[in-house]
Design a protein around this motif. Structure first.
Motif, PDB file in Angstrom:
ATOM      1  N   GLU A 181       0.707 -12.561  -4.432  1.00  0.00           N
ATOM      2  CA  GLU A 181       1.174 -11.397  -5.180  1.00  0.00           C
ATOM      3  C   GLU A 181       0.235 -10.217  -4.982  1.00  0.00           C
ATOM      4  N   ARG A 182      -1.066 -10.490  -4.994  1.00  0.00           N
ATOM      5  CA  ARG A 182      -2.067  -9.427  -4.843  1.00  0.00           C
ATOM      6  C   ARG A 182      -1.940  -8.783  -3.456  1.00  0.00           C
ATOM      7  N   LEU A 183      -1.805  -9.599  -2.417  1.00  0.00           N
ATOM      8  CA  LEU A 183      -1.684  -9.060  -1.065  1.00  0.00           C
ATOM      9  C   LEU A 183      -0.366  -8.319  -0.888  1.00  0.00           C
ATOM     10  N   ALA A 184       0.705  -8.849  -1.475  1.00  0.00           N
ATOM     11  CA  ALA A 184       2.003  -8.170  -1.386  1.00  0.00           C
ATOM     12  C   ALA A 184       1.943  -6.812  -2.066  1.00  0.00           C
ATOM     13  N   ARG A 185       1.234  -6.735  -3.188  1.00  0.00           N
ATOM     14  CA  ARG A 185       1.097  -5.469  -3.905  1.00  0.00           C
ATOM     15  C   ARG A 185       0.320  -4.450  -3.063  1.00  0.00           C
ATOM     16  N   VAL A 186      -0.740  -4.911  -2.405  1.00  0.00           N
ATOM     17  CA  VAL A 186      -1.534  -4.004  -1.558  1.00  0.00           C
ATOM     18  C   VAL A 186      -0.701  -3.527  -0.374  1.00  0.00           C
ATOM     19  N   VAL A 187       0.044  -4.435   0.247  1.00  0.00           N
ATOM     20  CA  VAL A 187       0.883  -4.061   1.391  1.00  0.00           C
ATOM     21  C   VAL A 187       1.969  -3.080   0.938  1.00  0.00           C
ATOM     22  N   ALA A 188       2.595  -3.346  -0.202  1.00  0.00           N
ATOM     23  CA  ALA A 188       3.635  -2.440  -0.717  1.00  0.00           C
ATOM     24  C   ALA A 188       3.058  -1.057  -1.009  1.00  0.00           C
ATOM     25  N   THR A 189       1.876  -1.018  -1.591  1.00  0.00           N
ATOM     26  CA  THR A 189       1.235   0.261  -1.886  1.00  0.00           C
ATOM     27  C   THR A 189       0.925   1.012  -0.595  1.00  0.00           C
ATOM     28  N   ALA A 190       0.414   0.302   0.398  1.00  0.00           N
ATOM     29  CA  ALA A 190       0.097   0.937   1.687  1.00  0.00           C
ATOM     30  C   ALA A 190       1.367   1.493   2.340  1.00  0.00           C
ATOM     31  N   GLN A 191       2.452   0.728   2.287  1.00  0.00           N
ATOM     32  CA  GLN A 191       3.702   1.217   2.875  1.00  0.00           C
ATOM     33  C   GLN A 191       4.220   2.431   2.120  1.00  0.00           C
ATOM     34  N   TYR A 192       4.049   2.444   0.814  1.00  0.00           N
ATOM     35  CA  TYR A 192       4.486   3.588   0.014  1.00  0.00           C
ATOM     36  C   TYR A 192       3.639   4.821   0.336  1.00  0.00           C
ATOM     37  N   VAL A 193       2.332   4.643   0.390  1.00  0.00           N
ATOM     38  CA  VAL A 193       1.427   5.769   0.643  1.00  0.00           C
ATOM     39  C   VAL A 193       1.639   6.335   2.040  1.00  0.00           C
ATOM     40  N   TRP A 194       1.726   5.478   3.039  1.00  0.00           N
ATOM     41  CA  TRP A 194       1.856   5.949   4.416  1.00  0.00           C
ATOM     42  C   TRP A 194       3.293   6.267   4.796  1.00  0.00           C
ATOM     43  N   ASP A 195       4.255   5.770   3.997  1.00  0.00           N
ATOM     44  CA  ASP A 195       5.682   5.995   4.249  1.00  0.00           C
ATOM     45  C   ASP A 195       6.103   5.491   5.627  1.00  0.00           C
ATOM     46  N   SER A 196       5.412   4.459   6.091  1.00  0.00           N
ATOM     47  CA  SER A 196       5.712   3.876   7.393  1.00  0.00           C
ATOM     48  C   SER A 196       5.096   2.479   7.459  1.00  0.00           C
ATOM     49  N   VAL A 197       5.897   1.532   7.900  1.00  0.00           N
ATOM     50  CA  VAL A 197       5.393   0.155   8.024  1.00  0.00           C
ATOM     51  C   VAL A 197       4.293   0.098   9.078  1.00  0.00           C
ATOM     52  N   ASP A 198       4.505   0.779  10.204  1.00  0.00           N
ATOM     53  CA  ASP A 198       3.518   0.741  11.294  1.00  0.00           C
ATOM     54  C   ASP A 198       2.197   1.400  10.885  1.00  0.00           C
ATOM     55  N   ASP A 199       2.282   2.540  10.222  1.00  0.00           N
ATOM     56  CA  ASP A 199       1.058   3.221   9.780  1.00  0.00           C
ATOM     57  C   ASP A 199       0.323   2.398   8.722  1.00  0.00           C
ATOM     58  N   ALA A 200       1.084   1.774   7.828  1.00  0.00           N
ATOM     59  CA  ALA A 200       0.465   0.921   6.805  1.00  0.00           C
ATOM     60  C   ALA A 200      -0.230  -0.263   7.457  1.00  0.00           C
ATOM     61  N   ARG A 201       0.428  -0.879   8.434  1.00  0.00           N
ATOM     62  CA  ARG A 201      -0.164  -2.017   9.142  1.00  0.00           C
ATOM     63  C   ARG A 201      -1.444  -1.596   9.858  1.00  0.00           C
ATOM     64  N   GLU A 202      -1.415  -0.427  10.476  1.00  0.00           N
ATOM     65  CA  GLU A 202      -2.605   0.078  11.172  1.00  0.00           C
ATOM     66  C   GLU A 202      -3.755   0.303  10.188  1.00  0.00           C
ATOM     67  N   PHE A 203      -3.444   0.915   9.035  1.00  0.00           N
ATOM     68  CA  PHE A 203      -4.470   1.154   8.015  1.00  0.00           C
ATOM     69  C   PHE A 203      -5.053  -0.168   7.516  1.00  0.00           C
ATOM     70  N   LEU A 204      -4.202  -1.137   7.218  1.00  0.00           N
ATOM     71  CA  LEU A 204      -4.660  -2.398   6.642  1.00  0.00           C
ATOM     72  C   LEU A 204      -5.499  -3.236   7.602  1.00  0.00           C
ATOM     73  N   ASN A 205      -5.324  -3.027   8.899  1.00  0.00           N
ATOM     74  CA  ASN A 205      -6.033  -3.838   9.889  1.00  0.00           C
ATOM     75  C   ASN A 205      -7.191  -3.122  10.573  1.00  0.00           C
TER      76      ASN A 205
END
Length: 111
Positions: A50-74
């Motif tokens: 749940e914690r990781l899903a929340r962080v991923v969801a927040t990153a996708q919301y902030v970056w407004d892009s799955v690819d950009d969120a993935r890049e930020f998280l990694n």
């Protein structure tokens, strides 16, 4: 994709994960495997998921892009002592730090 749709999809995923976890507990209890350690371990795994899903969801919301969120998280981040946000988010405190960083980026606040 609209941010509200992305957030909605993430909440639907979290709901499905919670239901699956409850089903596993029901099966374990029905089979007489109500071992306290197994239940506690499943709870820890569910909490981490749940914690990781929340962080991923927040990153996708902030970056407004799955690819950009993935890049930020990694990618290593200097505000996280050079560690990747995904690595930091495995602990409660780390997840809070990553979420705080994401919201600061979103609102344009100094990090």
């Amino acid at each position: 994709m609209c941010r509200s749709k992305t957030l909605y999809r993430c909440f639907v995923c979290l709901d499905l994960l919670a239901r699956r976890f409850e089903q596993h507990l029901d099966v374990a209890e029905g089979a007489g495997i109500a071992c306290r350690n197994a239940v506690e371990e499943q709870g820890k795994v569910a909490e981490k998921t749940e914690r990781l899903a929340r962080v991923v969801a927040t990153a996708q919301y902030v970056w407004d892009s799955v690819d950009d969120a993935r890049e930020f998280l990694n990618a290593p981040h200097p505000m996280l002592e050079g560690r990747t946000p995904l690595d930091v988010a495995f602990t409660k405190l780390g997840a809070r730090r990553v979420e705080e960083l994401l919201w600061k980026l979103f609102y344009g606040l100094p990090a």
